[in-house]
Scaffold this active site. Sequence first.
Site, PDB file in Angstrom:
ATOM      1  N   ASP A 278       0.867  -1.167   0.000  1.00  9.99           N
ATOM      2  CA  ASP A 278       0.000   0.000   0.000  1.00  9.99           C
ATOM      3  C   ASP A 278       0.918   1.236   0.000  1.00  9.99           C
ATOM      4  OD1 ASP A 278      -2.145   1.719   0.076  1.00  9.99           O
ATOM      5  OD2 ASP A 278      -3.186   0.680   1.687  1.00  9.99           O
TER       6      ASP A 278
HETATM    7  C1  BGC Z   1      -5.165   3.177   0.590  1.00  9.44           C
HETATM    8  C2  BGC Z   1      -5.362   2.199  -0.541  1.00  9.44           C
HETATM    9  C3  BGC Z   1      -5.371   2.916  -1.859  1.00  9.44           C
HETATM   10  C4  BGC Z   1      -4.059   3.681  -1.999  1.00  9.44           C
HETATM   11  C5  BGC Z   1      -3.911   4.376  -3.340  1.00  9.44           C
HETATM   12  C6  BGC Z   1      -3.982   4.082   0.345  1.00  9.44           C
HETATM   13  O1  BGC Z   1      -3.961   5.110   1.290  1.00  9.44           O
HETATM   14  O2  BGC Z   1      -5.001   2.459   1.804  1.00  9.44           O
HETATM   15  O3  BGC Z   1      -6.562   1.488  -0.356  1.00  9.44           O
HETATM   16  O4  BGC Z   1      -5.541   2.018  -2.917  1.00  9.44           O
HETATM   17  O5  BGC Z   1      -3.984   4.623  -0.953  1.00  9.44           O
HETATM   18  O6  BGC Z   1      -4.765   5.429  -3.478  1.00  9.44           O
END
Ligand code: BGC
Length: 751
Positions: A278
């Site tokens: 992530d």
């Molecule tokens: C979130 C993810 C998301 C990513 C990209 C993160 O803060 O936890 O679910 O896909 O950002 O936007």
Amino acid sequence: MRLSDVPGLAQLALALALTASSLATAAAQETGDQAIERRVNELLGQMTLEEKIGQLNLVSHGPPLRWEDISEGKAGALLNFNSARDVARAQALARQSRLKIPPLFGLDVLHGFRTQFPLPLGEAAAFSPRISRLASEWAAREAAYVGVNWTFAPMADLSRDSRWGRIVEGFGEDPTLGAALTAARVEGFRKGGLAAAAKHFAGYGAPQGGRDYDTTYIPRAEMYDTYLPPFRAAVDAGTASFMVAFNALNGEPSTANPWLLTDVLRTQWGFDGFVTSDWVGIGELINHGVAADGAEAARKAILAGVDMDMMGQLYIKHLPDEVRAGRVPESVVDESVRRVLRTKFRMGLFDRPDIDPTRVDSAFPTPESRQMAREVARETFVLLQNRDNVLPVPPTVRSVAVVGPLADAPHDQLGPHAARGHKEDSVSILEGIRRRAQGTGITVRHAPACDLFCRSTDGLPDALEAARQSDLVIAVFGEPQELSGEAASRAHLELNGRQIEVLEELAKTGKPVALVIMGGRPQVLGPVAERIPSILMVWYPGTEAGPAVADVLFGDVSPSGKLPVTWPRATGQLPFYYNRLPSSRPTLPDNRFTLNYIDEAITPLYPFGWGLSYTQFAYSDAKLASRRLDEGQSLEVSVSVTNTGARDGQEVVQLYTRDPVASRSRPLRELKAFEKIALKAGETKQVTLRVPVESLGFHLDDGTYLVEAGAIQIFVGGSSLAEPAGEAEILKTFRIPPMERRASASTSVAQ
Ligand code: BGC
């Protein structure tokens, strides 16, 4: 033509020809997969170490990305590129790179791109894989139109705690519903042109105290039984990738967790796509206290099985040295690159023309996408209560007062993660009601009563006046979207601000009040559930909120959604879920020393699976095809469902089981199958639900699935309060090793 239509020798020849042709098809299929592996290995053979690591680098639009990183082969995957112009520019740069490897373009496309569909938790309330597939397909189509090819969805995190703001992004609290809808979403995204990333692997939905990013403790058997099935279903449905969770699971951060990423995902499930971290998740291993610096974080992550570094820049910075120093074998990097390239070949990226840069997302919404969004949204509304049949709006009503800040909230109705959603495209609930009332002679008055967060009630006198002048009040309150989603954990789930006070004042006018709740999770209603007779939960309905809500309020469509989460009476009841284990002291109302609260009821306000309709359904004649069940067979339960009311409607027929005596304590009820059916007024249908015996057991800590001989109790009905429908007997005990169990064995859900 059937074989029996052809005489003698000709029949034999034809049979041989058919066999040969099916063998040839199988060989061609094999060759297709082999061809991809050959192309992957050829390409890998030409790559420098830096180019390999470039394929593992996922960078967002804007800093730290330099556009020349793309032509230099340092950014194999990009995110937040949401215009065709930018995608085309990046594609052109990738074509200038030495090996011309096309980039991935990832984005959070959860419930729409430009046209917004209901948020996933709302969509789950439709209890319909068909609806989930449809919504995901439409979202994907619009995103793919401008060149996005990968979505960071579906979120497969089960959650039993509505304090956690991200519960809105998932399917709620049940593994059977979750597995069915996660699979449907993966399929829908793929059909619409996006590769999926099942996230957040795993256990992210159970942080302590409901606090986003906080730590999680889940026993392994419970991981296998409850939290992993939706992810497993994503693999079986063909998800291209996974995203790792931010938090630690049983003390081991998921981003450096070889049990999750290698033992379970690769070895037991055979997943051969890739895993991304992530957002800066690899660097956060330092915060977790399992890495001293970026180099150690990068090393631990790749060795555990994280193939791609989202926004951390740690792979690109440290892996070359880690490999040269022998701390990370190059074969590990090669395997990660193989997974990424394999996915790109499978997606057909090497053989596709670049995107036309003149495409713009303002091509949407179209009349067709609006119609779809409306049809999906109205399947997701849950009628929680309807005393005195306040809804649907009776024909005698000549005037309605639409009260509440969320009635006219074109931004909030889109919910969090609305990609390229524009509030200018939204049709508000107020507008939907006005359109529906037009030409019927019904007067619509509007008074917001308070500001969006309901901190000031300066507008209350006007709202009360509007109520007094009208035959019926439609009050639209709930949770502004800023209070829902990532980093929006709440310690107080009561309707925020002074909403309760406003609603009580409205009730005191003596006018019938229907409350429409917009929001990303159950709200604690306190006295409102008593004072307001009719309550409709509409979640965040999306672009077409207005028409969809009006369809249901005015009875053009009966509500048919069911709760995918248990609705608490108080925040202190959380975590709260229906499929809990029995207690040593089952609740007795007049015995304090049993499972009880001393200051609150032990029951939910509305149970899982609950939802009323404008009509009623009666269940009768529940029958088991066989009471004795052997390995390989299915529990088969038939039941007649009759629409006994005067309106057409839809019902979600739900089958629950319980193993009353096992070697481990088993849940009081577990949803095992469901089917949504449409019934005309007066109509009866027989519904048959099947559950493979292979899903009537439970997991051990090592992932083995154990089915034990003995009785299984069965319940069938329209919610988790379903009535007993008999008992079956499993004839013998057997075990399924983790590598032989398929997710499909664990669900039996009509599509
Ligand atoms: C979130 C993810 C998301 C990513 C990209 C993160 O803060 O936890 O679910 O896909 O950002 O936007």
